[in-house]
Scaffold this active site. Sequence first.
Site, mmCIF file in Angstrom:
data_model
loop_
_atom_site.group_PDB
_atom_site.id
_atom_site.type_symbol
_atom_site.label_atom_id
_atom_site.label_comp_id
_atom_site.label_asym_id
_atom_site.label_seq_id
_atom_site.Cartn_x
_atom_site.Cartn_y
_atom_site.Cartn_z
ATOM 1 C CG HIS A 140 -6.293 2.449 6.226
ATOM 2 N ND1 HIS A 140 -6.405 1.219 5.624
ATOM 3 C CD2 HIS A 140 -7.488 2.674 6.846
ATOM 4 C CE1 HIS A 140 -7.605 0.710 5.873
ATOM 5 N NE2 HIS A 140 -8.272 1.576 6.607
ATOM 6 N NE ARG A 184 -1.873 1.931 3.412
ATOM 7 C CZ ARG A 184 -1.761 1.744 4.734
ATOM 8 N NH1 ARG A 184 -2.413 0.775 5.326
ATOM 9 N NH2 ARG A 184 -0.988 2.538 5.456
ATOM 10 C CE1 TYR A 234 0.816 2.384 8.649
ATOM 11 C CE2 TYR A 234 -0.302 4.038 9.986
ATOM 12 C CZ TYR A 234 -0.222 3.288 8.825
ATOM 13 O OH TYR A 234 -1.153 3.458 7.836
#
Length: 358
Positions: free
Chosen positions: A260, A256, A269
């Site tokens: 998100h 990805r 993160y």
Amino acid sequence: MKQRFEFHVDSTRYLDDHGKPLDDLPAQAEDTERTLAAYRNMVLTRTFDAKAIALQRTGKCGTYPSVLGHEVIGTAIGQSLAKTDVFVPYYRDQAAHILRGASLVEMLLYWGGDERGSAWKNCPEDLPIAVPIATQCCHAVGVGSAIRIRGEERAVVCCVGDGGTSKGDFLESINLAGAWHLPVVFMVINNQWAISTPRGIQTGAETIAQKAISAGLPGHIVDGNDYFSVIEALDAALERAHAGKGGMVIEAVTYRLGDHTTADDATRYRSAEDLKKAWEKDGIKRLQNYLHDAGLWDPDKEKALQAECKQTVEKAVEEYLATEAEPPTAMVDYLFENLPVSLRAQRERLAAKYRGGE
């Protein structure tokens, strides 16, 4: 007496990170027209994605999930599905929606909070975008059950993320697909992140595809950034499903590349170094390099395609922004087939206050 059972999961990759063939390519590579159409759809999808994010940042669209890094997989899905098949998406399937006939305007309406964006005009039997995690898998086996009961030569492709495969919805669904011999292909997009939870601690399974074994389904792994490996696997899985041989689980490994959603900040993160390495495996650039080497693409064609995609997207945005908003009563009109008594009075007050609610 002891009996030993052995299982295996195949993995396929045809192009290296730079678009160079690693081995003989599958038969799908001989269809240059289909391959070029795939590349064009990937570029259009990425152009649309960038614009949708910009619209959200300027308050003209709601929270939006970027498809960055998923374009190859979605394009292969859209090309492999027959018109009569049913697509059961999750929320990062823009590339497939385009090829299924959904308009860019419909997608913008959906992410703009307008329920009319869920009513696909050109693919009305495809299910709406599913934001809840893995619940669409249950819907997929329901559709597959109906197809099998009717004796139809149709199939279902259901998309779910790697995080969704840890949900009971997914595990129960693949179990039912295996037990009832349903024509459902589960496409797991393993993009390494279940929101902010890395793949390494999200499940103890060495691969996600091996989860298919417990359900009596075949599992297969493909490089999700390699168009030829994804399209070959999907073509084979759907041919199998159409022939009445049951479903399959395909794990497409990718990354990805974006957050998100636009409500997320992935820098909290994951490292910049990991993201840089992932960009070096970008599936669109990989296919572009392959097309260049094969003499099927050049800078002039790329420039023309980029301009065409930008124009297509801008036209869709203009139509989306010019679309008259639905009346406030719409917030309850799409919840129930028959509106409960408890909501009828509220709807009447809304209609009376804002007029034109009926």
